[in-house]
Scaffold this active site. Structure first.
Site, PDB file in Angstrom:
ATOM      1  N   SER A  31      -9.691   2.083   2.743  1.00 49.50           N
ATOM      2  CA  SER A  31      -8.744   2.798   1.908  1.00 49.50           C
ATOM      3  C   SER A  31      -7.758   1.883   1.176  1.00 49.50           C
ATOM      4  O   SER A  31      -7.159   2.296   0.188  1.00 49.50           O
ATOM      5  CB  SER A  31      -7.952   3.807   2.751  1.00 49.50           C
TER       6      SER A  31
ATOM      7  N   LYS B 171       0.868  -1.176   0.000  1.00 53.70           N
ATOM      8  CA  LYS B 171       0.000   0.000   0.000  1.00 53.70           C
ATOM      9  C   LYS B 171       0.906   1.227   0.000  1.00 53.70           C
ATOM     10  O   LYS B 171       1.926   1.251   0.695  1.00 53.70           O
ATOM     11  CB  LYS B 171      -0.891  -0.030   1.251  1.00 53.70           C
TER      12      LYS B 171
ATOM     13  N   SER C 158     -10.116  -0.257   6.918  1.00 54.36           N
ATOM     14  CA  SER C 158      -9.473  -0.107   5.613  1.00 54.36           C
ATOM     15  C   SER C 158      -8.780  -1.343   5.061  1.00 54.36           C
ATOM     16  O   SER C 158      -8.368  -1.341   3.902  1.00 54.36           O
ATOM     17  CB  SER C 158      -8.463   1.050   5.653  1.00 54.36           C
TER      18      SER C 158
END
Lengths: 95, 491, 478
Positions: free
Chosen positions: B158, B83, B182
């Site tokens: 996210s 990420k 997330s």
């Protein structure tokens, strides 16, 4: 509770973010909406409840007083927006 | 459960390990295969912010040398992607923001460093909601990521880039972070497995902070078994993070097969209320029936303060964020506006230009909640509510082993919907946020479909019960194949 | 109207740690800009703080030294504001639960009056960097080497009523932090910074007046001047019907005035909240006990002991105990010499201090160490040296010519104490000055001094003065 356009300007300045004049009203509405959501907290009585700052009940670990880091200026300033003679540059600070 | 005809990009880590060790494929070929997949598919999916092909091939070459020398570990040569919230030395670390579009991290996050040391091959950096603020991955400066199951749907957020990339077979595993859901929510929306570990289990050093007392990195993969392998490297004490737990981490692969007979599952009535989509509810019910077949006992429990979690979260997280994001001021790194006329102008314009709408909203609400005269009514109150929520979990988890319920009230929404009403988007995190407030571990596992979009089951455990959660998920995945479903376009 | 001044001080003492409070960067002074600032100090994305154990120990040491409550649980908080020398946009400090709570300290002014000043709290925090305003094409340069240096902010009660009291308090704290080895006390380099909260009120009024905070005071002399200027300014404002504005004012030593800092005028809203990157600092009894056991003798205790053990006057004891190094020097010299304490005190406070002052040296840099001074004191005590000769020897030691005995030997400075030898010189002098001898014998006592001088001159200054006097008197009167 709702947030007025004036308050939006005040908050935006505290947070050092300029807000376009045209957007102020929209932010006022958005932030008021969030505040309305947040105020659902008020339905519960929390008197006497200890505030919880951390999820786990731990205490601060201490680091031995040893110098472990040495000059990394070139690496750390390689992508800095404005640097001269090893200093970060900003518009004149008036005191 | 595997078979040799599966495409390389749909194999499990243990299958890939076997192929690498048996020299059926080299780490370089494996890396090239995934890079090729990214080239083919990512222009439509938009999972990656950066593809680090050169670094990947270099790391793969080193992995091949280690394998040849008989020095390979379990993860040597395994491709993965991070990420874009984790700092990667020499590689852009954007956090999905224009603010960090120019930011080349000067150091590796602890998680990145550990995985690098373990011999993994980083393919690139994954798209995400800007500064991890969002539930759809649409707030990224780099544009929305799409859901491989339905290109009209969001992948969740996210960590949407991570979930979508795994679901589409662009990487076998990925790192994610979870502040209010997330990891779990995009895992659910994309039909993969994602674990949010106990707060303090995975180091936050080098992970760009959103809300420091809630943020936690974790593994994402198709299966619980692969999550366990990834967590084995990610987890553990880090002296550079004061909030890192000193409790020894475990071999999370060791207890995957423990029998579930007698497992006590609590179903919180608040997680099955009127807001829950019927299709989602059905998939969840069927999964729970499956657990009963595996010998688990089910009972209803109550988490009475659940409803207060979203309100408390939207004080605590923005408050911490407003302070955490103050460092982005255009002075030392990141975006700086053109020709600032004075210091205030430098700050106000750099930040106004660098941050997107949702980030600005949260900074402003957090600034407001901490400001003079409002602190007690908002921040302190939210901290007290937080304790009530944690107490609920503690009580229930002393009566049952784990809590199960849906990850989200409905399946992935369509792209664009969340922009209409931010508050409505916030409410979709109702089942995930309480877990972050309490700091507990929870896993999201795929349990079927509703409206042709994946559904995730959430299993919540006691602090540091990651092994148990992975065990439960793994046993389920041995008798079901939801985690092996692959969207047609990406087979 | 009669006005009363009310002063409280905020002192920032840089703690003498090797590394920063939250990172492993060096705290050494004077390095090239930004070469001692790592990812934590620069507030890089993802960087996290870890607390330095030594900073905690030094803060606790201070707390114990002022009999304060040391909080067994203290909390770090973020103080949020934007400034270029503050990399994270917040300063990590302590707000609600500081590490050191209420304590007190006894201060003594030059006139000998003493009083107790309350210390509200002392908390740990990180220092900011420095803004350099030299010409960078009209821009300001930022050096973050100092960012993250540990500070102990010591906040006093508004207990002081004059600039002199404030200075006495600041000096007492200054002495204490140096005693404790927690701060080098260098005011020029900013290791010890004093801000004064000053207000005035009509004498007899219970409420405090509006205060101004005076900053940028880098010596005790300036502190006194700055406060006095500020008091006069406030009285002028009030007497001309105006109101004192609560604000930060900068002392300008060149103009000897304070002026408003407009850049900091803006209404502050620091939005303090507990730092979620740091956990509560929890100290147990065993830890406190260990720190307590390591406390050195404190200035006041040492002073009392000097008065009692060495029969010194309170003035002498104060002088000698003002600095730990000076007190140690005195006691070491005394140990070597075994002379009367008063003799040692006189030498340390007199010739030694004068020489140090003149050369601008600290006691620890003295070319005459305590052993050497002790050796000199021995030769004074056993009458080998007269006071005059001793000064000569001291000067030679200062110049690096060796120890007292070696110098005495080399220069032949040994005092003549042999009665016969003295008598011979006396007789020779008396024979040389028959007129003066006659005058003395006719009753002119004053001539005695002249004769003493002549004998001493003949003895090249080495005759023992007491013996010389005795022999001369005996010869003249016989």
């Amino acid at each position: 509770m709702s947030i007025t356009p004036n308050e939006v300007m005040k908050i935006a300045h505290l947070a050092r973010m300029s807000v376009d004049h045209d957007d102020v009203e929209r932010y006022a509405q958005d932030l008021s909406g969030i505040l309305n959501l947040v105020e659902h907290m008020n339905q519960v009585d929390v008197r006497g409840i200890e505030p919880m700052a951390h999820p786990l009940d731990m205490c601060q670990r201490l680091r031995a007083d040893v110098v472990t880091e040495f000059n990394q200026r070139d690496t750390l300033q390689a992508h800095a927006p404005a640097v001269e003679n090893g200093l970060f540059l900003v518009p004149k600070v008036i005191e | 459960m595997s078979n040799s005809s599966t495409a390389i990009h749909n194999k499990t880590l243990s299958e890939l390990r076997g192929m690498l060790d048996d020299k059926q494929i080299s780490a370089q070929e494996l890396a090239q295969h995934f890079i090729q997949r990214i080239r083919t598919h990512d222009s439509t999916l938009n999972c990656f912010v950066s593809v680090t092909e050169d670094l990947a091939l270099l790391a793969a070459q080193q992995a091949d040398e280690q394998i040849a020398a008989g020095q390979a570990g379990l993860m040597t040569g395994v491709p993965l992607a991070h990420k874009d919230i984790f700092c990667t030395k020499g590689v852009k670390t954007s956090c999905g923001s224009r603010m960090l579009d120019t930011f080349i991290a000067p150091y590796n996050a602890t998680v990145v460093e550990r995985l690098h040391q373990a011999g993994t091959v980083m393919l690139g950096k994954l798209n995400m909601d800007e500064f991890a603020m969002g539930s759809t991955s649409e707030s990224s400066y780099y544009g929305a990521t799409k859901n491989p199951w339905d290109m009209q749907a969001v992948p969740g957020g996210s960590s949407g880039g991570s979930a979508a990339a795994i679901a589409a077979g662009l990487t076998p595993i990925a790192t994610g972070t979870d502040t209010g859901g997330s990891i779990r929510q995009p895992a659910a929306y994309c039909g993969i497995t994602g674990l949010k570990p106990t707060y303090g289990r995975v180091s936050r050093f080098g992970m760009v902070a959103y809300a420091s007392s809630l943020d936690q990195g974790g593994p994402m993969a198709r299966s619980a078994e692969d999550c366990a392998l990834l967590l084995n490297v990610m987890a553990g004490f880090d002296a550079r993070d004061s909030t890192s737990s000193e409790q020894a981490s475990e071999d999370y692969s060791a207890q995957l097969n423990i029998d579930l007979t007698g497992l006590k599952i609590g179903l919180p009535r608040e997680y099955f209320g009127s807001g829950l989509d019927a299709g989602v509810a059905q998939a969840i019910d069927e999964a729970i029936t499956e657990f009963q077949k595996l010998g688990a006992e089910v009972r209803e429990v109550s988490l009475p303060n659940s409803e207060l979690a979203i309100p408390a979260y939207y004080v605590i997280a923005p408050a911490e964020a407003s302070s955490n994001l103050s460092r982005f001021d255009g002075v030392r790194f990141g975006h700086r506006c053109d020709a600032p006329k004075d210091l205030t102008d430098l700050y106000e314009r750099s930040r106004a230009e660098g941050f997107g709408d949702e980030v600005k909203r949260r900074i402003m609400i957090g600034t407001y909640a901490l400001s003079s005269g409002y602190y007690d009514a908002y921040y302190l109150k939210a901290q007290r509510v937080r304790r009530l929520i944690a107490n609920d979990f503690q009580r229930v988890l002393s009566e049952v082993d784990v809590i199960m319920g849906p990850v989200t009230p409905s399946v992935a929404p369509n792209l664009g919907e969340s922009f209409k009403d931010p508050v409505a988007m916030y409410l979709s995190d109702i089942y995930t946020v309480p877990v972050n407030l309490a700091g507990l571990p929870a896993i999201s596992i795929p349990v079927g479909f509703a409206h042709n979009r994946p559904v995730g089951l959430q299993v919540i455990g006691n602090a540091f019960a990651e092994s148990k959660l992975l065990n439960i998920a793994h046993r389920f995945q041995q008798v079901t194949d939801w985690h092996r479903q692959i969207p047609d376009a990406f087979k | 109207m009669q006005w009363e001044t009310v002063i409280g001080l905020e002192i920032h003492a840089q703690l003498a740690t090797k590394s920063k409070i939250f990172s492993g960067s060096s705290t050494a002074f004077g390095a090239e800009p930004n070469t001692q600032a790592n990812v934590v100090d620069l507030g890089m994305p993802g960087a996290l703080p870890v607390l330095n154990a030594e900073a905690v120990r030094l803060a606790v040491t201070f707390g114990l030294a002022i009999n304060a409550v040391v909080n067994r649980r203290s909390i770090f908080a973020r103080k949020n504001y934007f400034y270029p020398d503050l990399p994270k946009g917040y300063q990590i400090s302590q707000m609600d639960l500081p590490i050191v709570a209420r304590g007190e300290i006894l201060i003594e002014q030059e006139d000998g009056t003493s009083q107790t000043v309350g210390i509200t709290r002392a908390h740990l925090e990180e220092d900011a960097g420095k803004s350099l305003h030299e010409d960078f094409h009209g821009l300001t340069g930022i050096d973050l080497n100092r960012a993250g240096t540990p500070l102990l902010e010591i906040v006093s009660e508004p207990d002081m009523r004059s600039a002199k009291e404030a200075v006495a308090y600041a000096k007492t704290i200054h002495s204490l932090v140096r005693y404790l080895g927690m701060c080098d006390g260098n005011m020029q380099e900013g290791s010890f910074r004093v801000d004064a909260n000053v207000s005035v009120r009509p004498k007899g009024q219970a409420e405090f007046g509006t205060r101004a905070e005076v900053k940028n005071v880098n010596s005790f002399r300036f502190l006194e001047r700055a406060i006095n200027f500020e008091v006069e300014r406030q009285i002028d404002v009030l007497e001309s019907g105006g109101k004192v504005v609560q604000e930060t004012r900068l002392y300008d030593p060149d103009r000897d005035e304070t002026r408003s800092m407009r850049s900091k005028e803006e209404a502050h809203d620091y939005r303090y909240f507990p730092d979620p990157d740091l956990l509560p600092v929890v100290l147990d009894e065993a830890y406190i006990e260990t720190v307590h056991a390591g406390l050195p003798e404190l200035p006041n205790d040492k002073k009392q002991r000097f008065v009692k053990q060495y029969a010194l006057s309170p003035y002498d004891a104060s002088f000698l105990t003002a600095e730990r190094e000076l007190a140690d020097y005195f006691e070491n010299a005394l140990k070597v010499a075994g002379c009367e304490a008063k003799l040692a005190a006189n030498w340390v406070m007199g010739d030694l201090s004068a020489a140090l002052n003149k050369a601008g040296l600290e006691i620890k840099q003295s070319p005459v160490n305590a052993d050497m001074l002790g050796g000199l004191l021995n030769r004074i005590a056993d009458n080998t040296l007269s006071g005059k000769l001793a000064k000569e020897v001291f000067e030679a030691m200062w110049a690096g010519e060796g120890g007292a005995d070696a110098i005495i030997e080399k220069k032949g400075l040994k005092q003549i104490t042999d009665e016969g030898a003295i008598a011979a010189i006396v007789d020779a002098v008396l024979a040389q000055f028959p007129e003066q001898v006659a005058e003395f014998r006719s009753g002119k006592d004053k001539v005695f001094g002249f004769l003493v001088g002549q004998v001493m001159k003949a003895a090249k200054g080495k005759a023992n003065p007491a013996q010389l006097n005795a022999v001369l008197k005996q010869r003249l009167e016989s």
